[in-house]
Design a protein around this motif. Sequence first.
Motif, mmCIF file in Angstrom:
data_model
loop_
_atom_site.group_PDB
_atom_site.id
_atom_site.type_symbol
_atom_site.label_atom_id
_atom_site.label_comp_id
_atom_site.label_asym_id
_atom_site.label_seq_id
_atom_site.Cartn_x
_atom_site.Cartn_y
_atom_site.Cartn_z
ATOM 1 N N ILE A 8 4.810 -1.379 2.076
ATOM 2 C CA ILE A 8 5.352 -0.458 1.106
ATOM 3 C C ILE A 8 3.988 0.698 1.036
ATOM 4 O O ILE A 8 3.194 0.383 0.365
ATOM 5 C CB ILE A 8 5.863 -0.602 -0.130
ATOM 6 N N ASN A 10 2.422 3.615 -0.808
ATOM 7 C CA ASN A 10 2.550 4.432 -2.222
ATOM 8 C C ASN A 10 1.623 5.358 -2.443
ATOM 9 O O ASN A 10 0.173 5.411 -2.183
ATOM 10 C CB ASN A 10 2.349 3.234 -3.195
ATOM 11 N N LEU A 17 7.697 1.972 -8.114
ATOM 12 C CA LEU A 17 7.261 0.576 -8.016
ATOM 13 C C LEU A 17 7.943 -0.414 -8.972
ATOM 14 O O LEU A 17 8.608 -1.357 -8.267
ATOM 15 C CB LEU A 17 5.800 0.642 -7.870
ATOM 16 N N LEU A 21 10.128 -2.630 -6.583
ATOM 17 C CA LEU A 21 9.563 -3.605 -5.984
ATOM 18 C C LEU A 21 10.297 -5.045 -6.240
ATOM 19 O O LEU A 21 10.314 -5.822 -5.581
ATOM 20 C CB LEU A 21 8.160 -3.554 -6.595
ATOM 21 N N VAL A 35 4.791 -9.545 1.087
ATOM 22 C CA VAL A 35 4.893 -8.039 0.728
ATOM 23 C C VAL A 35 3.480 -7.320 0.458
ATOM 24 O O VAL A 35 2.843 -8.020 -0.547
ATOM 25 C CB VAL A 35 5.805 -7.904 -0.550
ATOM 26 N N VAL A 37 1.716 -3.621 -0.791
ATOM 27 C CA VAL A 37 1.422 -2.155 -1.124
ATOM 28 C C VAL A 37 0.297 -1.552 -0.694
ATOM 29 O O VAL A 37 -0.813 -2.168 -1.296
ATOM 30 C CB VAL A 37 1.798 -2.046 -2.731
ATOM 31 N N VAL A 50 0.762 -2.834 -9.578
ATOM 32 C CA VAL A 50 0.748 -3.852 -8.668
ATOM 33 C C VAL A 50 0.112 -5.192 -9.192
ATOM 34 O O VAL A 50 0.494 -6.413 -9.087
ATOM 35 C CB VAL A 50 0.400 -3.317 -7.354
ATOM 36 N N PHE A 54 2.982 -7.421 -10.671
ATOM 37 C CA PHE A 54 3.532 -7.998 -9.430
ATOM 38 C C PHE A 54 2.420 -8.678 -8.694
ATOM 39 O O PHE A 54 1.931 -8.252 -7.672
ATOM 40 C CB PHE A 54 3.973 -7.073 -8.486
ATOM 41 N N VAL A 57 2.231 -9.485 -4.900
ATOM 42 C CA VAL A 57 2.164 -8.608 -3.729
ATOM 43 C C VAL A 57 0.562 -8.520 -3.461
ATOM 44 O O VAL A 57 -0.159 -8.191 -4.317
ATOM 45 C CB VAL A 57 2.797 -7.250 -4.392
ATOM 46 N N SER A 89 8.860 3.414 -0.651
ATOM 47 C CA SER A 89 8.867 2.917 -2.022
ATOM 48 C C SER A 89 10.122 3.066 -3.057
ATOM 49 O O SER A 89 10.098 2.784 -3.874
ATOM 50 C CB SER A 89 7.635 3.478 -2.613
#
Length: 343
Positions: A8, A10, A17, A21, A35, A37, A50, A54, A57, A89
């Motif tokens: 993704i 961004n 996100l 996400l 995955v 970003v 992120v 997350f 990720v 995104s």
Amino acid sequence: MIKTAVVILNWNGEAMLRQFLPSVIASSCEEGTVVYVADNASTDGSCAVVEKEFPSVHLIRLDKNYGFAEGYNRALQQVEAEYVVLLNSDVEVTEGWLRDMVAYMDTHPDTAACQPKILSYRHRNMFEYAGASGGFMDRYGYPFCRGRVFDVVEEDRGQYDEVIPVFWATGAALMIRQEVYQKVGGLDGRFFAHMEEIDLCWRLRSQGFQLVCIPSSKVYHVGGATLKKENPRKTFLNFRNNLLMLYKNLPEEELASVMRVRTFLDYCAALVWLLKGDWANVKAVCEARKEFHRLRPQFAADRRQNLANTVLNTIPERWGFSLIWQAKIKGRNTYSALFKIFH
């Protein structure tokens, strides 16, 4: 090696996100899927979001905003996977969305890339403008889709659920073989954004690779999250990049005639905006054509290389009519109506 990398790109998309996400992580649990970003030097809190919210990720930090095309080129240089998925995104994916695409690619080695069915996030029974159920192009460079012709977007009633070859697959959710992506040079970073995936797909098709839409896989796309429709910047990029794409890829015997017609059609578009009093978009069209002529010498080597690599001069999914004539004048403004006439 990773089987599938979902990447993704961004830029200052902290809110998106957080919103999208979670669905990507939850619905991309197949073994061998990672995955990523790739951040285009955001100035908001994207990277912190992120890293903190997350942690599963993988974050790729780019040193500046390279735009969509070059941003992906640089990000994918840091990814090792058999398949990479370029995912916007602002896309909500569904359970198992990767499964059918991976299965098709595994069993069709001549297929370089594919896309899922793209539906509207806001109107979930409707196709989404940017890709719908697979993309095509007319003789003069105007793209259209199963489910979307110009501004006419159809309701999804299962009418385009067949897996078929397409001319282009949308960059909103594009699965492509990483080896092939690198072999053909990836996206053209000079485009910055808009039309770059169609240019890539044209190169792939002309070199004999197949492209398909896998409608059993579906995602929901917000669309227009970066530049709204008829934004003069978007108009400029679309017109300039479309002309550059034509120049890079058209067979020699078509180049002069197609470009003459496009000159006429582009100024007709500018006239329509002029009659609406939209001076900003009139200026955008004129500036786009001016910029195309300025940049064209820089793309001469690319054109020679593309023509040298061509093994399929006539591409079936590039239809030999004028979409403006058929849709705007004749009223054939759905893929089904066009198909009945020309197939």
